[in-house]
Scaffold this motif. Structure first.
Motif, PDB file in Angstrom:
ATOM      1  N   LYS A 161       7.088  -3.795  -3.569  1.00  0.00           N
ATOM      2  CA  LYS A 161       5.684  -4.242  -3.619  1.00  0.00           C
ATOM      3  C   LYS A 161       5.536  -5.650  -3.058  1.00  0.00           C
ATOM      4  O   LYS A 161       6.427  -6.484  -3.245  1.00  0.00           O
ATOM      5  CB  LYS A 161       5.196  -4.263  -5.072  1.00  0.00           C
ATOM      6  CG  LYS A 161       5.087  -2.917  -5.758  1.00  0.00           C
ATOM      7  CD  LYS A 161       4.752  -3.129  -7.234  1.00  0.00           C
ATOM      8  CE  LYS A 161       4.630  -1.806  -7.973  1.00  0.00           C
ATOM      9  NZ  LYS A 161       3.389  -1.093  -7.607  1.00  0.00           N
ATOM     10  N   ASP A 189       5.763  -7.563   3.225  1.00  0.00           N
ATOM     11  CA  ASP A 189       4.813  -8.639   3.524  1.00  0.00           C
ATOM     12  C   ASP A 189       3.808  -8.143   4.561  1.00  0.00           C
ATOM     13  O   ASP A 189       4.027  -8.238   5.763  1.00  0.00           O
ATOM     14  CB  ASP A 189       5.579  -9.861   4.045  1.00  0.00           C
ATOM     15  CG  ASP A 189       4.681 -11.061   4.302  1.00  0.00           C
ATOM     16  OD1 ASP A 189       3.443 -10.923   4.161  1.00  0.00           O
ATOM     17  OD2 ASP A 189       5.204 -12.120   4.668  1.00  0.00           O
ATOM     18  N   ASP A 234      -0.602   0.345  -3.802  1.00  0.00           N
ATOM     19  CA  ASP A 234      -0.548  -1.060  -3.382  1.00  0.00           C
ATOM     20  C   ASP A 234      -1.390  -1.268  -2.121  1.00  0.00           C
ATOM     21  O   ASP A 234      -2.116  -2.255  -1.998  1.00  0.00           O
ATOM     22  CB  ASP A 234       0.900  -1.488  -3.104  1.00  0.00           C
ATOM     23  CG  ASP A 234       1.755  -1.473  -4.364  1.00  0.00           C
ATOM     24  OD1 ASP A 234       1.309  -2.049  -5.368  1.00  0.00           O
ATOM     25  OD2 ASP A 234       2.850  -0.888  -4.335  1.00  0.00           O
ATOM     26  N   LYS A 257      10.774  -7.119   0.216  1.00  0.00           N
ATOM     27  CA  LYS A 257       9.352  -7.273  -0.113  1.00  0.00           C
ATOM     28  C   LYS A 257       8.516  -6.917   1.113  1.00  0.00           C
ATOM     29  O   LYS A 257       8.783  -7.379   2.220  1.00  0.00           O
ATOM     30  CB  LYS A 257       9.048  -8.724  -0.512  1.00  0.00           C
ATOM     31  CG  LYS A 257       9.503  -9.085  -1.909  1.00  0.00           C
ATOM     32  CD  LYS A 257       8.374  -8.921  -2.912  1.00  0.00           C
ATOM     33  CE  LYS A 257       8.800  -9.423  -4.289  1.00  0.00           C
ATOM     34  NZ  LYS A 257       7.808  -9.086  -5.309  1.00  0.00           N
ATOM     35  N   GLU A 288       3.585  -7.796  -4.257  1.00  0.00           N
ATOM     36  CA  GLU A 288       3.432  -8.635  -5.447  1.00  0.00           C
ATOM     37  C   GLU A 288       4.096  -7.936  -6.632  1.00  0.00           C
ATOM     38  O   GLU A 288       4.035  -6.716  -6.755  1.00  0.00           O
ATOM     39  CB  GLU A 288       1.940  -8.831  -5.775  1.00  0.00           C
ATOM     40  CG  GLU A 288       1.130  -9.431  -4.649  1.00  0.00           C
ATOM     41  CD  GLU A 288      -0.365  -9.345  -4.919  1.00  0.00           C
ATOM     42  OE1 GLU A 288      -0.762  -8.629  -5.856  1.00  0.00           O
ATOM     43  OE2 GLU A 288      -1.126  -9.992  -4.182  1.00  0.00           O
ATOM     44  N   GLY A 289       4.727  -8.697  -7.493  1.00  0.00           N
ATOM     45  CA  GLY A 289       5.341  -8.119  -8.675  1.00  0.00           C
ATOM     46  C   GLY A 289       6.620  -7.371  -8.359  1.00  0.00           C
ATOM     47  O   GLY A 289       7.249  -7.587  -7.330  1.00  0.00           O
TER      48      GLY A 289
END
Length: 259
Positions: free
Chosen positions: A5, A91, A16, A89, A7-8
């Motif tokens: 994700k 982005d 998401d 991640k 975020e988190g």
């Protein structure tokens, strides 16, 4: 690498993308059970080469600072030992950055060809050479081809209204009289090029003792309808003498009444 994700914690999911406003599918996907539609990278305006480059660098790096790589370079540089064992991640803002970079790399003729259907959807039939000139000036301002309309519509449609905030700030009590004089300077200017026209206009402003910024800001408002756009004389050269004069005169007529 497992995509995580933005975020988190946890792995990337369709939710998401829906929540944060980015695609997670290559192509638009219709859920056969719920009927939900999820946007795809193609439909969202991402260039294929940008997506490939972006995804390749999630969980792998070439061992240097290079980020923009062709398919051949990605293949040649790839080394399994440089793959990360940890998740990556996702982005999505970086994905936009890649798309922006690939738009800049594209030939103006290619960008113009991609922009033409968008112009046609707005009822604009423009000469391809003119579109090419415009996108050459404006493509560095966008991350997606579809955003070109918002930043350069004024090259194709003359303003009939003027941004209120910009007008209050940029249209002075003497703007109408000064721009009427400017029209006469432009009318006799030959050739109507960028460098020569700029030089002549600035010499006229200096000889009159006028404020350069005031003249330029009022002229931009007349040509564009607001306080945006590239260099003033790039705009006038692209529009041509007749259209530039027509727009300045229209602003004089309209803003003299409104103000």
């Amino acid at each position: 690498a497992l995509l995580l994700k933005p975020e988190g914690n946890g792995k990337l999911s369709k939710r998401d993308g829906d929540r944060l406003g980015f695609p997670v599918f290559p192509l638009e996907w219709h859920d056969p059970k719920t009927g939900d539609i999820s946007s795809g990278y193609r439909e969202s305006g991402y260039l294929p080469e940008a997506v490939v480059n972006f995804l390749a660098l999630l969980g792998w790096n070439p061992g240097n600072d290079q980020e923009i790589m062709s398919m051949d370079e990605l293949i040649n540089y790839f080394d399994l030992t440089r793959c990360s064992k940890a998740g990556a991640k996702f982005d999505y803002e970086k994905g936009k950055w890649f798309n922006h970079q690939y738009i800049q790399k594209k030939d103006n003729k290619e960008v113009a060809a991609l922009f033409m259907p968008i112009l046609e959807s707005h009822g604009i039939k423009a000469d391809p050479a003119y579109v090419e000139k415009v996108v050459g000036m404006m493509k560095d301002r966008v991350s997606f081809i579809k955003e070109l309309w918002d930043v350069c519509a004024f090259f194709f449609v003359a303003p009939t209204e003027y941004d209120e905030k910009t007008t209050k700030k940029r249209w002075k009590a003497d703007s109408a009289a000064q721009l009427a004089e400017l029209i006469e300077v432009l009318r006799v200017r030959e050739p109507f090029d960028i460098e020569g026209t700029e030089e002549e206009v600035k010499a006229w402003i200096e000889s009159k003792g006028y404020h350069l910024g005031n003249i330029m800001n009022a002229t931009r408002l007349a040509l564009v309808g607001e306080g945006k756009g590239p260099h003033i004389f790039d705009i006038t050269e692209a529009l041509g003498k007749e259209e530039s004069i027509r727009r300045i005169q229209r602003a004089i007529d309209k803003l003299s009444i409104d103000n």
